[in-house]
Write a protein that holds these residues in place. Structure first.
Motif, PDB file in Angstrom:
ATOM      1  N   GLU A 145     -20.454  -3.858 -16.486  1.00 42.63           N
ATOM      2  CA  GLU A 145     -19.967  -2.310 -16.414  1.00 42.63           C
ATOM      3  C   GLU A 145     -18.776  -2.345 -15.356  1.00 42.63           C
ATOM      4  OE1 GLU A 145     -22.835   0.581 -16.026  1.00 42.63           O
ATOM      5  OE2 GLU A 145     -23.843   0.062 -18.030  1.00 42.63           O
ATOM      6  N   SER A 146     -18.550  -3.239 -14.295  1.00 42.07           N
ATOM      7  CA  SER A 146     -17.906  -3.193 -13.127  1.00 42.07           C
ATOM      8  C   SER A 146     -17.258  -4.514 -12.855  1.00 42.07           C
ATOM      9  CB  SER A 146     -18.185  -2.418 -11.926  1.00 42.07           C
ATOM     10  OG  SER A 146     -19.100  -3.079 -11.323  1.00 42.07           O
ATOM     11  N   VAL A 147     -15.997  -4.795 -12.362  1.00 39.96           N
ATOM     12  CA  VAL A 147     -15.452  -5.922 -11.890  1.00 39.96           C
ATOM     13  C   VAL A 147     -15.218  -5.735 -10.409  1.00 39.96           C
ATOM     14  CG1 VAL A 147     -13.259  -5.460 -12.956  1.00 39.96           C
ATOM     15  CG2 VAL A 147     -13.605  -7.641 -12.080  1.00 39.96           C
ATOM     16  N   GLN A 197      -7.920  -8.698 -18.955  1.00 46.26           N
ATOM     17  CA  GLN A 197      -8.515  -7.942 -20.267  1.00 46.26           C
ATOM     18  C   GLN A 197      -9.844  -8.571 -20.368  1.00 46.26           C
ATOM     19  OE1 GLN A 197      -6.890  -6.340 -23.432  1.00 46.26           O
ATOM     20  NE2 GLN A 197      -9.184  -5.904 -23.230  1.00 46.26           N
ATOM     21  N   PRO A 198     -10.624  -7.549 -19.661  1.00 42.89           N
ATOM     22  CA  PRO A 198     -12.332  -7.972 -19.601  1.00 42.89           C
ATOM     23  C   PRO A 198     -12.931  -7.693 -20.671  1.00 42.89           C
ATOM     24  CG  PRO A 198     -11.744  -5.769 -18.546  1.00 42.89           C
ATOM     25  CD  PRO A 198     -10.428  -6.304 -18.906  1.00 42.89           C
ATOM     26  N   VAL A 200      -7.383  -3.945 -17.376  1.00 44.56           N
ATOM     27  CA  VAL A 200      -7.288  -3.498 -16.122  1.00 44.56           C
ATOM     28  C   VAL A 200      -5.849  -4.148 -15.518  1.00 44.56           C
ATOM     29  CG1 VAL A 200      -8.169  -3.481 -13.808  1.00 44.56           C
ATOM     30  CG2 VAL A 200      -9.790  -3.448 -15.743  1.00 44.56           C
ATOM     31  N   ASP A 214     -13.614  -2.445 -23.070  1.00 46.62           N
ATOM     32  CA  ASP A 214     -12.839  -3.801 -23.036  1.00 46.62           C
ATOM     33  C   ASP A 214     -11.476  -3.399 -22.664  1.00 46.62           C
ATOM     34  OD1 ASP A 214     -12.318  -2.892 -25.411  1.00 46.62           O
ATOM     35  OD2 ASP A 214     -12.694  -4.526 -26.380  1.00 46.62           O
ATOM     36  N   ASP A 215     -10.999  -2.130 -22.274  1.00 47.58           N
ATOM     37  CA  ASP A 215      -9.763  -1.849 -22.000  1.00 47.58           C
ATOM     38  C   ASP A 215      -9.261  -2.573 -21.055  1.00 47.58           C
ATOM     39  OD1 ASP A 215      -9.954   0.290 -23.812  1.00 47.58           O
ATOM     40  OD2 ASP A 215     -10.171   1.818 -22.478  1.00 47.58           O
ATOM     41  N   LYS A 227     -15.161  -0.372 -15.584  1.00 44.37           N
ATOM     42  CA  LYS A 227     -14.567  -0.630 -16.619  1.00 44.37           C
ATOM     43  C   LYS A 227     -14.484   0.571 -17.693  1.00 44.37           C
ATOM     44  CE  LYS A 227     -15.653  -5.669 -16.545  1.00 44.37           C
ATOM     45  NZ  LYS A 227     -16.321  -6.747 -17.120  1.00 44.37           N
ATOM     46  N   ARG A 228     -13.677   0.462 -18.460  1.00 44.21           N
ATOM     47  CA  ARG A 228     -13.759   1.405 -19.685  1.00 44.21           C
ATOM     48  C   ARG A 228     -13.924   0.638 -20.943  1.00 44.21           C
ATOM     49  NH1 ARG A 228      -9.070   5.877 -18.211  1.00 44.21           N
ATOM     50  NH2 ARG A 228      -9.752   6.515 -16.295  1.00 44.21           N
TER      51      ARG A 228
END
Length: 362
Positions: free
Chosen positions: A185-187, A179-180, A225, A222-223, A219-220
């Protein structure tokens, strides 16, 4: 300063199952352990920036259909305010967690248990001391991951429907959820499984045979992953079988009893080893292999299969034979018909034996 605690209870993964089943037969969400990045309280959140985010999941087989997994994560934090800043880490119950700040251990799951997240989550508290404008936060969590919970009927796999008590974990589907936060913007996410695996659709990773794969995931907001996957060739425990019925032999019609164990691996093949007797003179050990279908489309559809065996008669005369059989039933209750052929052996004439039995699983 209220934290959105509901996020810790949202390990829902919207994924369509990749099994060859009828469309919409079991399209459901998977539930798995959830991990979170460090949470910064609202008064400090605007002054703290995460400039780098890297996470990885490594899993290997464990006992009783579970996976021994290690979740690692690394965050580079910068801030624009002085003073101590509290950081909070949410993690699933049962995980052994260690948090390092600039290489030094600052919290672990034994010393810092906080039960405020209830039965599914725990919380670790860390202080980012004043005077450090940049901090590298590292988290390592070791845990056992069981097959993911599914909102559909989990009792339709071969082992599960025939042995619901002994094989409670019959679906080889697993899920770990991250849960980021919205930034960065990316992980960068790595996946390393030491067994064959396949990814759910839409896939973040393609299935492989244990190789390590790394992807930069956009990421979308805080949706969540979701890392949802399955191990297609897992060996399940199966369960015991017992049967009673009538046997047909040169001696006439006699009772027939059987006791043994069976398992399905992969789910389409059922392997069994049983002992059968007429409680008078005949005793045989029968290894057998049955072809079935791994899932039934509906509860009312019977579970059926056909198979072959290699009976070894122990009494009254030790001799090998050949068996063909068929099975029809629902869940743990089955009607089993067998035909054994023993060729002429050491001067004994050939024999044909049949049986019709009611078999039960546990």
């Amino acid at each position: 300063m209220t934290r959105p605690r509901a996020l810790a209870l949202l390990p829902l993964v919207a994924a369509a199952l990749a099994d060859p089943r009828p469309v919409h037969a079991c399209d459901c969400a998977l539930l798995g352990p959830t991990f979170h990045p460090p949470y910064v309280p609202d008064p400090f959140a605007a002054a703290v920036t995460t400039s780098e985010e890297v996470a990885g999941l490594t899993c290997r087989p464990a006992r009783r259909g579970r996976l021994a997994c290690t979740w690692t994560a690394r965050y580079v934090l910068t801030r624009a305010v002085a003073g101590d800043i509290p950081l909070t880490f949410a993690y699933p119950t049962g995980a052994d967690v260690v948090v390092r700040l600039d290489g030094e251990v600052v919290a672990d799951s034994v010393a810092s248990l906080d039960p405020r997240f209830g039965v599914a989550q725990r919380e670790l508290l860390v202080t980012w001391p004043a005077g450090q404008a940049r901090a590298v936060v590292e988290l390592r969590a070791d845990l056992l991951v069981g097959p993911a919970l599914c909102g559909c009927d989990t009792g339709r796999t071969t082992n599960r429907r025939r042995h619901p008590k002994v094989s409670p974990a019959g679906l080889p589907h697993y899920a770990v959820v991250y849960q980021p936060q919205a930034q960065p913007e990316s992980v960068r996410l790595s996946l390393d499984f030491r067994r064959p695996w396949r990814e759910y659709q839409p896939a973040l990773f393609r299935g492989g045979k244990g190789r390590r794969i790394t992807r930069d995931i956009a990421k979308r907001g805080d949706d969540p992953v979701s890392i949802a996957f399955k191990a297609p060739f897992r060996l399940d425990p199966g369960g015991p079988v017992a049967g009673v019925g009538l046997g047909f032999s040169p001696e006439g019609v006699r009772p027939r009893l059987r006791l043994g164990w069976e398992l399905a691996w992969p789910q389409v093949w059922v392997h069994s080893l049983v002992i059968e007797t007429d409680a008078r003179a005949r005793v045989a050990v029968i290894p057998a292999w049955e072809l079935t279908y791994p899932r039934v489309p509906h509860r009312l559809v019977p579970d059926s299969g056909i198979g072959v065996g290699a009976p070894i008669q122990l009494a009254p005369l030790a001799r090998p034979g050949v068996r063909v059989f068929a099975r029809l039933g629902w869940f743990w209750v089955h009607l089993l018909g067998t035909l054994d052929v023993y060729p002429a052996f050491r001067g004994a004439p050939p024999e044909r034996l049949g049986s019709l039995m009611l078999q039960f699983g546990i």
